[in-house]
Design a protein around this motif. Sequence first.
Motif, short mmCIF file in Angstrom:
data_model
loop_
_atom_site.label_atom_id
_atom_site.label_comp_id
_atom_site.label_asym_id
_atom_site.label_seq_id
_atom_site.Cartn_x
_atom_site.Cartn_y
_atom_site.Cartn_z
N MET A 196 9.14 14.53 4.42
CA MET A 196 8.26 13.92 3.43
C MET A 196 9.01 13.88 2.11
SD MET A 196 4.52 15.54 4.14
CE MET A 196 4.99 17.18 4.62
N ASP A 197 9.45 12.70 1.75
CA ASP A 197 10.17 12.64 0.49
C ASP A 197 9.56 11.60 -0.43
OD1 ASP A 197 11.70 10.18 0.36
OD2 ASP A 197 13.56 11.28 0.48
N LEU A 198 9.66 11.88 -1.71
CA LEU A 198 9.02 11.05 -2.72
C LEU A 198 9.55 9.62 -2.70
CD1 LEU A 198 7.02 10.98 -5.10
CD2 LEU A 198 8.98 11.50 -6.57
N ASP A 199 10.84 9.46 -2.41
CA ASP A 199 11.41 8.11 -2.37
C ASP A 199 10.71 7.24 -1.34
OD1 ASP A 199 13.15 8.76 -4.39
OD2 ASP A 199 14.84 9.14 -3.06
N GLU A 200 10.33 7.84 -0.19
CA GLU A 200 9.58 7.10 0.83
C GLU A 200 8.24 6.63 0.27
OE1 GLU A 200 7.53 7.81 5.24
OE2 GLU A 200 8.37 9.50 4.15
N LEU A 201 7.57 7.51 -0.45
CA LEU A 201 6.29 7.14 -1.05
C LEU A 201 6.48 5.99 -2.05
CD1 LEU A 201 3.29 7.49 -1.71
CD2 LEU A 201 3.99 9.22 -3.39
N VAL A 202 7.45 6.11 -2.93
CA VAL A 202 7.68 5.08 -3.94
C VAL A 202 7.98 3.74 -3.28
CG1 VAL A 202 9.16 4.37 -5.86
CG2 VAL A 202 8.39 6.75 -5.69
N ARG A 203 8.83 3.75 -2.25
CA ARG A 203 9.13 2.50 -1.53
C ARG A 203 7.86 1.91 -0.92
NH1 ARG A 203 13.67 5.40 -0.13
NH2 ARG A 203 12.78 6.06 1.86
N SER A 204 7.01 2.76 -0.33
CA SER A 204 5.77 2.27 0.28
C SER A 204 4.85 1.65 -0.76
CB SER A 204 5.04 3.42 0.99
OG SER A 204 5.78 3.88 2.09
N VAL A 205 4.67 2.33 -1.88
CA VAL A 205 3.77 1.82 -2.92
C VAL A 205 4.31 0.51 -3.47
CG1 VAL A 205 2.87 2.26 -5.24
CG2 VAL A 205 2.85 4.09 -3.53
N GLN A 206 5.61 0.45 -3.74
CA GLN A 206 6.18 -0.75 -4.35
C GLN A 206 6.26 -1.93 -3.38
OE1 GLN A 206 9.82 0.82 -6.03
NE2 GLN A 206 8.80 1.33 -7.94
N SER A 207 6.29 -1.67 -2.09
CA SER A 207 6.40 -2.77 -1.13
C SER A 207 5.05 -3.29 -0.64
CB SER A 207 7.26 -2.35 0.08
OG SER A 207 6.60 -1.34 0.81
N LEU A 208 3.97 -2.56 -0.90
CA LEU A 208 2.64 -3.01 -0.48
C LEU A 208 2.18 -4.13 -1.40
CD1 LEU A 208 0.23 -2.57 1.46
CD2 LEU A 208 -0.72 -1.05 -0.29
N LYS A 209 2.00 -5.28 -0.83
CA LYS A 209 1.59 -6.45 -1.62
C LYS A 209 0.20 -6.89 -1.18
CE LYS A 209 5.59 -6.57 -3.60
NZ LYS A 209 5.72 -5.63 -4.69
N THR A 210 -0.80 -6.16 -1.65
CA THR A 210 -2.20 -6.49 -1.37
C THR A 210 -2.92 -6.67 -2.70
OG1 THR A 210 -2.84 -4.15 -1.32
CG2 THR A 210 -2.22 -5.17 0.78
N GLU A 211 -4.06 -7.30 -2.64
CA GLU A 211 -4.82 -7.53 -3.86
C GLU A 211 -5.17 -6.22 -4.55
OE1 GLU A 211 -8.92 -9.79 -5.03
OE2 GLU A 211 -7.72 -10.64 -3.42
N ASP A 212 -5.48 -5.19 -3.74
CA ASP A 212 -5.88 -3.90 -4.32
C ASP A 212 -4.72 -2.90 -4.34
OD1 ASP A 212 -5.73 -3.42 -1.57
OD2 ASP A 212 -7.54 -2.17 -1.53
N GLY A 213 -3.50 -3.39 -4.43
CA GLY A 213 -2.33 -2.52 -4.49
C GLY A 213 -2.26 -1.75 -5.80
N PHE A 214 -1.53 -0.65 -5.77
CA PHE A 214 -1.32 0.19 -6.94
C PHE A 214 -0.08 -0.32 -7.66
CE2 PHE A 214 0.34 3.99 -9.08
CZ PHE A 214 -0.80 4.44 -9.73
N TYR A 215 -0.30 -1.17 -8.66
CA TYR A 215 0.80 -1.82 -9.36
C TYR A 215 1.07 -1.15 -10.70
CZ TYR A 215 0.07 -5.31 -5.77
OH TYR A 215 -0.05 -5.93 -4.55
N ALA A 216 1.56 0.09 -10.61
CA ALA A 216 1.89 0.85 -11.82
C ALA A 216 3.24 0.39 -12.36
CB ALA A 216 1.92 2.33 -11.51
N ARG A 217 3.32 0.31 -13.65
CA ARG A 217 4.58 -0.04 -14.31
C ARG A 217 5.35 1.26 -14.58
NH1 ARG A 217 0.94 -3.85 -17.97
NH2 ARG A 217 0.27 -1.77 -18.54
N LEU A 218 5.85 1.83 -13.49
CA LEU A 218 6.60 3.08 -13.55
C LEU A 218 7.98 2.86 -12.96
CD1 LEU A 218 3.87 5.56 -12.20
CD2 LEU A 218 4.49 5.16 -14.59
N GLY A 219 8.99 3.32 -13.65
CA GLY A 219 10.34 3.32 -13.11
C GLY A 219 10.55 4.57 -12.28
#
Length: 155
Positions: A1-24
């Motif tokens: 379980m690594d954070l990079d996997e989570l970040v990739r998942s969040v950033q690659s999900l392209k749904t209307e209700d996606g979590f589109y945070a402006r975080l680097g």
Amino acid sequence: MDLDELVRSVQSLKTEDGFYARLGLPEWRTLGTYLTPYQLRSGDLLIKQGDIDRTAYFLASGSLQIYVAGATPGSSRIVLLRPGALVGETGLFSDAPHTANVEAMTPAVVWALQLPRFEELAQRAPGIALEFMRAAGAVLTCRARAQQTLRTAMT
């Protein structure tokens, strides 16, 4: 379980209700220190309808279903969530009980942000906390609109 996997998942999900945070990546790494990873088995209940749980969860891998217990047959499932989705976000904004169950459909990994940890984040990194709230608020708004549209269509 690594954070990079989570970040990739969040950033690659392209749904209307996606979590589109402006975080680097540096901000995600800071946020990640406030998250707790959990592994779920297929069939595990992450959120129980009626419970009060002051936790939001990011789905890093696997799939979750949201459903309402006691609904008419064929209408109990609300949605199936894919990796990158935010779920349970209402727990950070309200003491109200959850209105649906969230169950792992497959083995899954979620990252939890509990209210006390979010409050600590807000004290130590207010810009990241504010951006989290903006993105989570957009998720809530999108889902509320979808529910309203569904209710209107059913009447």
